[in-house]
Design an enzyme around this catalytic site. Structure first.
Site, mmCIF file in Angstrom:
data_model
loop_
_atom_site.group_PDB
_atom_site.id
_atom_site.type_symbol
_atom_site.label_atom_id
_atom_site.label_comp_id
_atom_site.label_asym_id
_atom_site.label_seq_id
_atom_site.Cartn_x
_atom_site.Cartn_y
_atom_site.Cartn_z
ATOM 1 N N HIS A 28 18.054 7.396 16.086
ATOM 2 C CA HIS A 28 17.195 8.112 16.099
ATOM 3 C C HIS A 28 16.793 8.852 17.408
ATOM 4 O O HIS A 28 16.348 8.477 18.393
ATOM 5 C CB HIS A 28 15.833 7.467 15.915
ATOM 6 C CG HIS A 28 15.825 6.666 14.393
ATOM 7 N ND1 HIS A 28 16.805 5.692 14.192
ATOM 8 C CD2 HIS A 28 15.291 7.104 13.163
ATOM 9 C CE1 HIS A 28 16.622 5.222 12.873
ATOM 10 N NE2 HIS A 28 15.803 6.051 12.307
ATOM 11 N N GLY B 216 10.741 -2.365 14.458
ATOM 12 C CA GLY B 216 11.421 -1.556 13.652
ATOM 13 C C GLY B 216 10.746 -1.325 12.182
ATOM 14 O O GLY B 216 10.172 -0.221 11.906
ATOM 15 N N HIS C 177 -5.154 -16.156 -7.808
ATOM 16 C CA HIS C 177 -4.972 -17.040 -6.731
ATOM 17 C C HIS C 177 -4.128 -18.449 -6.808
ATOM 18 O O HIS C 177 -3.955 -19.060 -5.648
ATOM 19 C CB HIS C 177 -6.644 -17.626 -6.476
ATOM 20 C CG HIS C 177 -7.317 -16.496 -5.872
ATOM 21 N ND1 HIS C 177 -7.775 -15.621 -6.280
ATOM 22 C CD2 HIS C 177 -8.252 -16.739 -4.768
ATOM 23 C CE1 HIS C 177 -8.585 -14.775 -5.878
ATOM 24 N NE2 HIS C 177 -8.891 -15.406 -4.772
ATOM 25 N N ASP D 261 -9.988 -20.695 -9.856
ATOM 26 C CA ASP D 261 -9.820 -19.327 -9.195
ATOM 27 C C ASP D 261 -8.837 -18.620 -10.009
ATOM 28 O O ASP D 261 -9.001 -17.168 -9.962
ATOM 29 C CB ASP D 261 -9.698 -19.364 -7.856
ATOM 30 C CG ASP D 261 -10.846 -19.553 -6.994
ATOM 31 O OD1 ASP D 261 -11.873 -19.203 -7.535
ATOM 32 O OD2 ASP D 261 -10.871 -19.793 -5.775
ATOM 33 N N GLY E 25 3.885 6.268 12.454
ATOM 34 C CA GLY E 25 4.146 5.359 11.360
ATOM 35 C C GLY E 25 3.399 4.075 11.643
ATOM 36 O O GLY E 25 2.972 3.113 10.698
ATOM 37 N N HIS F 50 -3.836 -24.725 -1.033
ATOM 38 C CA HIS F 50 -4.336 -24.182 -2.582
ATOM 39 C C HIS F 50 -2.832 -24.151 -3.109
ATOM 40 O O HIS F 50 -2.595 -22.789 -3.601
ATOM 41 C CB HIS F 50 -5.337 -23.098 -2.611
ATOM 42 C CG HIS F 50 -6.618 -23.762 -1.983
ATOM 43 N ND1 HIS F 50 -7.019 -24.147 -0.496
ATOM 44 C CD2 HIS F 50 -7.832 -23.812 -2.633
ATOM 45 C CE1 HIS F 50 -7.958 -24.564 -0.587
ATOM 46 N NE2 HIS F 50 -8.694 -24.345 -1.576
ATOM 47 N N HIS G 117 12.469 2.444 16.100
ATOM 48 C CA HIS G 117 13.659 3.199 15.790
ATOM 49 C C HIS G 117 14.064 4.044 17.298
ATOM 50 O O HIS G 117 15.152 4.512 17.202
ATOM 51 C CB HIS G 117 13.323 4.053 14.782
ATOM 52 C CG HIS G 117 11.979 4.884 14.752
ATOM 53 N ND1 HIS G 117 10.836 4.660 14.393
ATOM 54 C CD2 HIS G 117 12.108 6.062 15.510
ATOM 55 C CE1 HIS G 117 9.980 5.400 14.875
ATOM 56 N NE2 HIS G 117 10.697 6.537 15.646
ATOM 57 N N LEU H 219 7.335 -0.970 10.762
ATOM 58 C CA LEU H 219 6.307 -0.303 11.408
ATOM 59 C C LEU H 219 5.038 -1.095 11.320
ATOM 60 O O LEU H 219 4.759 -1.801 10.528
ATOM 61 C CB LEU H 219 5.960 1.216 10.987
ATOM 62 C CG LEU H 219 7.286 2.247 11.359
ATOM 63 C CD1 LEU H 219 7.204 3.372 10.558
ATOM 64 C CD2 LEU H 219 7.374 2.366 13.080
ATOM 65 N N ASN I 291 3.333 12.866 17.603
ATOM 66 C CA ASN I 291 4.481 14.154 17.727
ATOM 67 C C ASN I 291 4.310 15.115 16.507
ATOM 68 O O ASN I 291 5.036 15.908 16.115
ATOM 69 C CB ASN I 291 5.818 13.445 17.792
ATOM 70 C CG ASN I 291 6.136 12.817 16.717
ATOM 71 O OD1 ASN I 291 5.759 12.732 15.549
ATOM 72 N ND2 ASN I 291 7.354 11.757 16.830
ATOM 73 N N GLU J 183 -4.785 -11.393 6.652
ATOM 74 C CA GLU J 183 -3.568 -12.078 6.888
ATOM 75 C C GLU J 183 -2.424 -11.622 7.544
ATOM 76 O O GLU J 183 -1.810 -12.378 8.263
ATOM 77 C CB GLU J 183 -3.412 -12.830 5.430
ATOM 78 C CG GLU J 183 -4.379 -13.246 4.673
ATOM 79 C CD GLU J 183 -5.175 -12.291 4.030
ATOM 80 O OE1 GLU J 183 -5.282 -10.985 4.002
ATOM 81 O OE2 GLU J 183 -6.468 -12.578 3.323
#
Lengths: 691, 691
Positions: B33, B121, B480, B476, B163, B468, B73, B123, B192, B418
């Protein structure tokens, strides 16, 4: 629709009916989330009785508005609404909340016959799925609406929560929704200031409204307990046609519960008998019976259903006029509304490009692009794109427009937003007309997994185009080389993973993916970056037998133990060519090998035992698999005395041919390992780590 | 640091040196790149020569600033900087860019000896990882800094791309970084205006600056080609101590390439010989030799190294003074800097809570909370929390403060984020001192996979607390209930998955996770929601043998085929109790069974062949596995004639005991299926779908 936005005592009664149906159901189940329905009942009530277009007698009506309970843990609010407005959701079901076999599971599960538009619970998913529904609405409007015939002009409503707002997928989806100016979206955000760990202030202090304004959303803030204010905000949200709308409603989790309102305790557990009593007393609700529905409230809710039935009738009349005035378009539309299935494309043979062993080798991603383009010309409802890897995934439909803020083409620039792409595909598929496809590198399927899982759970027909499927992508290195991904996708129930070995199997894979009935589940196509030749199937049928999941491509088909193969080499994708390359050298050593191309475990598993035994006869215990990824999953087929050639470590950055050599995935290694198997020296049940 | 923010011709020469080293390396590799290094060289140059604190002779110096190339990259930009500033990155390595065995892979791979702080790498990951580095900085500062001794006052710099900005994980991370007021963060965003599919305007038109301001970031916009403007912005970003900083730098991808600048063509492929020539001509660069480094430029870059060496020397002096003035704190710090390993906690037996078969049954998540709290008192560098499920995951360290905008406690409210949590844990671990842990429901590990993968690739010691863990979570419902997750995690190389069967194994699992040397890789603890008893190990050692991955908990240990068991039942977690429950009934039928608790495939695979054969002797072909999840992966151990009890479909919403019955995971079913295996009626190599 918003003819009646004044409210009185009857409306408060209705709101409390929603609250206590939910509270009582959670108590009965001794499990669930009472706080959200108690807090969000006012805005849900206003939306459902004053705005939402639906006909409980025809829940699949194409012209209906879509409603998403993105905060799926508040499922009892939805079930209460469905019951009170007359959907196929009897009170008995509310009493069986969260029980085996009920239609009222802990979180809403896609069940369009009962008015449940999509499965929610994993946060952020409903929000993003709605963006797909809005894209579908505009695409269908562009395809079918005509002057005077606004058949597809529905809105997408959702109730969302702080959890939805914190999840990255919702930001991805909000960004593209704002970019595309999806004015049909009107989302209510229940800003109750409470998360499971306590006040949102513990972890979430950003200015959500400003963030959404930055992404071209129309943002309003209202008192979530003020019915008129809510109605005015929804009205304004509907009126805004060039931007999606977010209504930030300040709500109170557990509204009415003296001890638990505005606390995390109201979130995820029953209030308990004592607190239920105190809440009912506080809001002037009779303590018994449970599941109490005042007669006036029942009648009030039914008005919404009557209004909806009328709207539906008008829409039917509109369609009738449309059929007369625009018979050609109507034909396509009616066919589409009946559901896409194999009839959508009758002349597969005439449409699919032909590939031959005499063609120059080409990547299966290239073949995929050719097939997709050929098929798309015949299937107007095939809509999709890539998460900014279109030129690599070969997902662009050449000669067709792009979907933009001002146009509704069938190519979509999803941006670098794999997760939102997958969730958006779910919403598009839920139009029950559009068949969405979306591409990225296989390694980035990791970013999409929560949405892929929901597609599988809902059995939506979506097609993932996962290219660059192994170390075969070469120099980009281990961050971009899938190792565990094929196995991890195979582990997902209802998801069909297909890794074609050549251009011919690629065409057959697309045929398979697009020929199935609605709600057959998602398909993941796993495609090479590098070139592979077209297999010479030597009289076994030029197209192979992908529809069986695994089939013999080389070697004896004789099932007679005395004549059968000495070894079976099974492989998928580009590694089928390694297996085929080994056969001659093995024969020179006097070893008769059979090569099985195994593009899909799931399709093979669905075959009958007889066919399975034909491919893998029990007496051939020398079996080997080859796949450029983790060996997990292959032991089922190679058996205790078999061998697995694969890669149980991360990859490396180098030209791909170097990598195949360094990782021992070569014809030479296959010959040696197969010969060793045949020698019988391998000990059966000793557990060995694969090299 | 910013003593010199004026720039002249020599600086332009240095910037062009960075550009063309990168361009030439990409050409030599014929892969890579070039556009990013050409466009981002000015800001990287200013940062590295005027601000970044580093000592190439001591790349692990704890007081150094951290630099993350989130736009991974553009790796050649980093390698060029490392070479020119004197890190262990000889020119020869730049010439071997993207080749087997080189230290210059396609995307930067964590290699602290060479100045590469983290793998990037995929993103968004670098962006979010940096937030973890900033949390670590403040935590360590709070723990060790003393008046006059600002040992930990480093900044976290990153170069990010559009990205990165589009990925949801970066928004999650930005939101929590703003919430926590992480002023040590100064990120440069290379705006860019180009993505792979074309101008960013095709998919990304939001106001990024406004979005970040909404999340409490300090935002500036500068001309990315103006060295002085960049320097002033970094200066201001550094000066802002209570908010993270984003500098939006308008850059030009492929700067200097007459035909490709500001186009997507400059992104991911070599410019080609002709365009390289034209670019060199355009920027007044000699056409030969390749990899040209003007003497003046080399000298200029070395000044940064000299400056860094001086800073390092001063820091060492500071540490010396600190050791004299604060000997107790210094002792802990020096020990920490030497690396956490088993010595961090010497008295495991005295620290771990004791559990006994006479205890009331309890969930392994509860046992985990007790163990974690006991251990944390002795390990000050154990820092973590949950993605808003603390009360369910039992991850709170009681009696310790929380990490907030104004405090640096060791409990973290990650919010419903998460994915960011997992990436932040990576950055925390890269302090080489902190051992981070993070909890959520197992099903939501899907949201974290891209960051888990990087932890595994980098072999970071982080601990996931996944509770769980099956249909055992009950009501649930399927959204879940993990099915495919345990197998999917086991498929990830370098990740150790441990599913303890009871409180005793849970304690041993934590001991295992926290006793390992640095860079042993992540550990995922898989824990129940529901209660399970403590196993009576009947004289086999009260603590079992989790350190072997799989071990015999019941039945004959005799390896003599004539006396050995008739059937081996292997299981993990809560299902070990089903296996144990079956033994008596089997014995009544005259069947001698052995139960193997198998908490970890990975640990078992690392044992020698002799031990493996002891647990699974080859002559016992009747083998069965029980695990409340997909059966994928177990066939390796049960063999061709074995059976797998599991769940190869999605779950359902109901009380958990009902689910175990409905899905056939009961003692009765185990007895029947084991007896059937022993009867020898099961056909060996027929491939059957598991019930």
């Amino acid at each position: 629709m918003s003819n009646n936005v004044s409210f009185g005592a009857i409306d408060d009664l209705c709101v409390n009916t929603l609250r206590f149906l939910s509270v009582d159901a959670v108590e009965a189940a001794n499990s669930g989330h009472p706080g959200m329905p108690m807090g969000d009942a006012p805005m849900a009530y206003v939306l459902w009785t004053r705005f939402l277009r639906f006909d409980p007698k025809d829940p699949k009506w194409f012209g209906r508005d879509r409603f998403i309970l993105s905060a799926g843990h508040g499922s009892m609010l939805l079930y209460s609404l469905l019951h009170l407005t007359g959907f196929d959701m009897p009170l008995d079901q509310l009493k069986k909340f969260r029980q085996w076999g009920s239609h009222t599971p802990g979180h809403p599960e896609y069940d369009i016959e009962r008015g449940i538009e999509t499965t929610t619970g994993p946060l952020g998913q409903g929000f993003a799925t709605g963006v797909g529904m809005a894209i579908a609405q505009r695409y269908l409007a562009s395809l079918y609406n005509r002057p005077g015939y606004p058949l597809f002009d529905y809105n997408i409503y959702a109730v969302t929560s702080d959890g939805d707002m914190m999840e990255g997928v919702s930001n991805e989806a909000a960004s593209i929704a704002g970019h595309l100016g999806l004015g049909s979206i009107v989302y209510l955000y229940s800003d109750n200031k409470i998360t499971i760990e306590g006040p949102t202030g513990l972890s979430f202090t950003e200015d959500v409204g400003k963030r959404f304004e930055a992404m071209n959303w129309h943002v309003q803030a209202v008192d979530g307990n003020n019915l008129s204010a809510i109605a005015r905000a929804i009205e304004a949200g509907k009126a805004e046609r060039t931007r999606p709308s977010l209504i930030i409603a300040r709500t109170n989790i557990g509204y009415g519960s003296p001890a638990k309102q505005d606390t995390a305790e109201a979130h995820g557990a029953p209030l308990g008998a004592g607190e239920v009593r105190r809440a009912k007393e506080a809001l002037g609700w009779p303590l018994s019976p449970e599941f109490h529905i005042p007669q006036e409230a029942a009648e009030e809710f039914r008005k919404a259903a009557s209004r909806g039935a009328l709207l539906k009738k008008n829409w039917d009349a509109l369609l009738k006029g449309y059929q007369q005035e625009h018979p050609e378009a109507a034909k396509g539309l009616v066919k589409a509304m009946e559901g896409m299935d194999s009839k959508a494309l009758e002349d597969w043979e005439g449409v699919l490009p032909a590939f031959s062993p005499s063609d120059a080798p080409s990547a299966t991603r290239s073949a995929s692009g050719k097939v997709l383009n050929a098929v798309a010309k015949k299937m107007p409802h095939l809509v999709g794109g890539s998460a900014d890897l279109g030129p690599s995934n070969n997902t662009a439909l050449n000669g067709f427009d792009y979907f933009t803020a001002t146009g509704a083409g069938r190519n979509i620039h999803f941006g670098v937003r794999e997760h939102a792409m997958a969730a958006i595909m779910n919403g598009m598929a839920q139009s029950n007309v559009i068949v969405p496809f979306g591409g990225t590198f296989l390694v980035f399927s990791d970013y999409m997994r929560p949405a892929i899982r929901l597609a599988a759970l809902m059995k939506l027909n979506v097609v993932y185009v996962f290219t660059h499927d192994s170390i075969g992508l070469g120099e980009d290195g281990p961050t971009h080389q899938p190792i565990e991904h094929i196995a991890s996708l195979r582990a997902v129930p209802n998801l069909t993973v297909i890794r074609p070995a050549d251009a011919v199997e690629t065409a057959e894979a697309w045929r398979y993916a697009l020929s199935r009935k609605q709600l057959s589940g998602p398909v993941a196509l796993i495609l090479t970056r590098q070139n592979v030749p077209v297999i010479d199937r030597q009289g076994r049928g030029a197209k192979g037998d992908l529809s069986r999941g695994a089939y013999i491509v080389s070697g004896s088909e004789n099932a007679d133990p005395s004549a059968g193969p000495d070894v079976i080499i099974m492989a998928s994708g580009s590694e089928v060519h390694i297996a085929l390359g080994a056969t001659d050298a093995l024969l020179k050593r006097g070893i008769k090998s059979r090569v099985v191309s195994m593009p899909s475990f799931e399709i093979f598993e669905a075959q009958d035992a007889g066919y399975k035994a034909t491919v893998f006869p029990a007496h051939v215990k020398a079996r080997m698999s080859i796949e450029a990824g983790t060996t997990m999953g292959w032991h089922k087929y190679v058996g205790s005395q078999g061998d697995t050639m694969g890669i149980d470590r991360f990859g490396a950055s180098a030209p791909y041919k170097t990598l195949y050599e360094r990782f021992g995935l070569t014809v030479e290694a296959a010959v040696e390992r197969a010969a060793f198997l045949v020698s019988g020296k391998k000990d059966g049940l000793t557990v060995e780590t694969t090299v």
